[in-house]
Enzyme design. Structure first.
Site, PDB file in Angstrom:
ATOM      1  N   ASN A   1     -10.065   0.111  -0.549  1.00  0.00           N
ATOM      2  CA  ASN A   1      -8.598   0.106  -0.474  1.00  0.00           C
ATOM      3  C   ASN A   1      -8.026  -0.507  -1.745  1.00  0.00           C
ATOM      4  OD1 ASN A   1      -5.910  -0.320   0.043  1.00  0.00           O
ATOM      5  ND2 ASN A   1      -6.205  -1.368   2.006  1.00  0.00           N
TER       6      ASN A   1
ATOM      7  N   HIS B   1      -3.362   7.111   2.866  1.00  0.00           N
ATOM      8  CA  HIS B   1      -3.764   5.832   2.257  1.00  0.00           C
ATOM      9  C   HIS B   1      -5.156   5.481   2.770  1.00  0.00           C
ATOM     10  CE1 HIS B   1      -3.959   1.767   1.016  1.00  0.00           C
ATOM     11  NE2 HIS B   1      -3.770   1.258   2.219  1.00  0.00           N
TER      12      HIS B   1
ATOM     13  N   CYS C   1       0.818  -1.226   0.000  1.00  0.00           N
ATOM     14  CA  CYS C   1       0.000   0.000   0.000  1.00  0.00           C
ATOM     15  C   CYS C   1       0.846   1.268   0.000  1.00  0.00           C
ATOM     16  CB  CYS C   1      -0.941  -0.010   1.199  1.00  0.00           C
ATOM     17  SG  CYS C   1      -2.071  -1.404   1.178  1.00  0.00           S
TER      18      CYS C   1
END
Ligand code: UT7
Length: 330
Positions: A287, A257, A117
């Site tokens: 996500n 994020h 990520c």
């Protein structure tokens, strides 16, 4: 700021058409729209269906086309393509090379890099290094994932979170007081058991057994990851703010994020930044791993002004994490 450094001169992105709702997920695992919205903050996420396309390079080509449309550039002039992804089309060749071939970036050298990520902020630093070296002037950073291909839709601890999407930025050389300013990037590989996808690599090559053991899906200890994500993002953001003598008032945007709305809220609260300065679109895109930050920049692009101080921060498997300070360039 370096004399010669990189500045983002365009953003593009693409998310697949299919919207996977919380209600549809509730038919797959024991969960509910109410639980997912309250505990994660996601209402729906995009998933790449085989009817639409396959592989992360499908999303990447669309993202480059989107970038081209808004910020026309000659693809033959691109010298480097860096693709941050944990879900490349294949182990080899790279998705960067596949994407470049389909979009006319035929003079670039291309490679994938994996930082989960945190992929976008890692790739941005790498790309800035190429440009600051003086050797390269135009670099494309792609960042995105097709996490639906590695999501276990029988595991309610993971399947509501993950999604598909890809963003990209064009980076060019500048000597102006805009662009890449500073970053702190960190890794800690001492506890892979907390967040992993163990199957299919050189340690566990794909076999019937690895498939039976569901090793080709992401697994996480959500609570451990949650705590580490908050403390690590806050810590690196605070360091960046301090060493660049920034005040909270001088920060125009924070781009966290998008893993869990409660993680985002905690980070923004700790930093003391008003919530309206945080780019948040987790409710509709979920996500997308390396894709979340460039997809936010893409959505907010029309609101950004030259010179805006923007703080990017991410946390992911590895563990990897960090914070990056950029000044918007247009
Ligand atoms: O970007 C990659 C990095 N990943 C992350 O940043 C993820 C970080 N972690 C998280 O976002 C959260 O920990 C989760 C969303 C994964 C889980 O949320 P949580 O609030 O930490 O839930 P929990 O694991 O503490 O579980 C609380 C309860 C449990 O039930 P019991 O044992 O209290 O009866 C779980 O079984 O919630 C249950 N639960 C669910 N219930 C309905 C867990 N997942 C679900 C679900 N629907 N989807």
């Amino acid at each position: 700021m370096n004399q010669v450094h990189a500045v983002i001169t365009g953003v593009g992105a693409y998310v697949p058409q299919y919207r996977l709702s919380n209600d549809e997920l509730s038919n797959m695992v024991e969960t509910s729209d109410e639980w997912i919205v309250k505990r994660i903050g996601i209402k729906e996420r995009r998933v790449l269906k085989p009817e639409e396309g396959c592989g992360v390079s499908y999303l990447a080509v669309k993202a480059i086309e989107d970038l081209q449309q808004k910020h026309p550039f000659d693809p033959a002039e691109i010298e480097v393509v860096v693709f941050a992804t944990s879900t490349p089309d294949y182990s080899l060749p790279s998705s960067a090379a596949l994407t470049a071939a389909q979009t006319g970036m035929t003079n670039a050298f291309c490679f994938d890099m994996e930082a989960a990520c945190s992929g976008f902020i890692y790739a941005l630093d790498v790309a800035n290094g190429f440009i600051a070296s003086g050797k390269y002037k135009k670099v494309i950073v792609l960042a995105g994932d097709v996490l639906s291909t590695v999501t276990d839709y029988t595991d309610r601890n993971t399947c509501p979170i993950f999604a598909d999407g890809c963003g990209c930025v064009l980076l060019e050389v500048t000597e102006e007081e805009v662009g890449f300013v500073d970053s702190i990037l960190c890794s800690d590989g001492s506890s892979p058991e907390n967040l992993h996808l163990y199957g299919g690599g050189s340690a566990n090559p794909a076999t019937h057994e690895t498939v039976d053991q569901r090793l080709h899906y992401i697994w996480q200890d959500g609570k451990v990851v949650f705590k580490r994500a908050v403390s690590s993002m806050v810590d690196t953001c605070e360091q960046i703010v301090k060493r660049n003598n920034l005040t909270v008032e001088q920060i125009d945007w924070v781009v966290p994020h998008q893993a869990n709305m409660r993680i985002i809220d905690a980070v923004v609260n700790y930093l003391g930044v008003p919530p309206e300065k945080a780019m948040i679109n987790i409710e509709k895109y979920g996500n997308t791993s390396a894709g979340t930050i460039p997809i936010c920049l893409w959505e907010w692009e029309s609101k950004l002004k030259k010179g805006d101080n923007i703080l990017l921060t991410a946390f992911g498997a590895g563990f990897t994490w960090g914070a990056t300070y950029i000044k918007w360039g247009y």
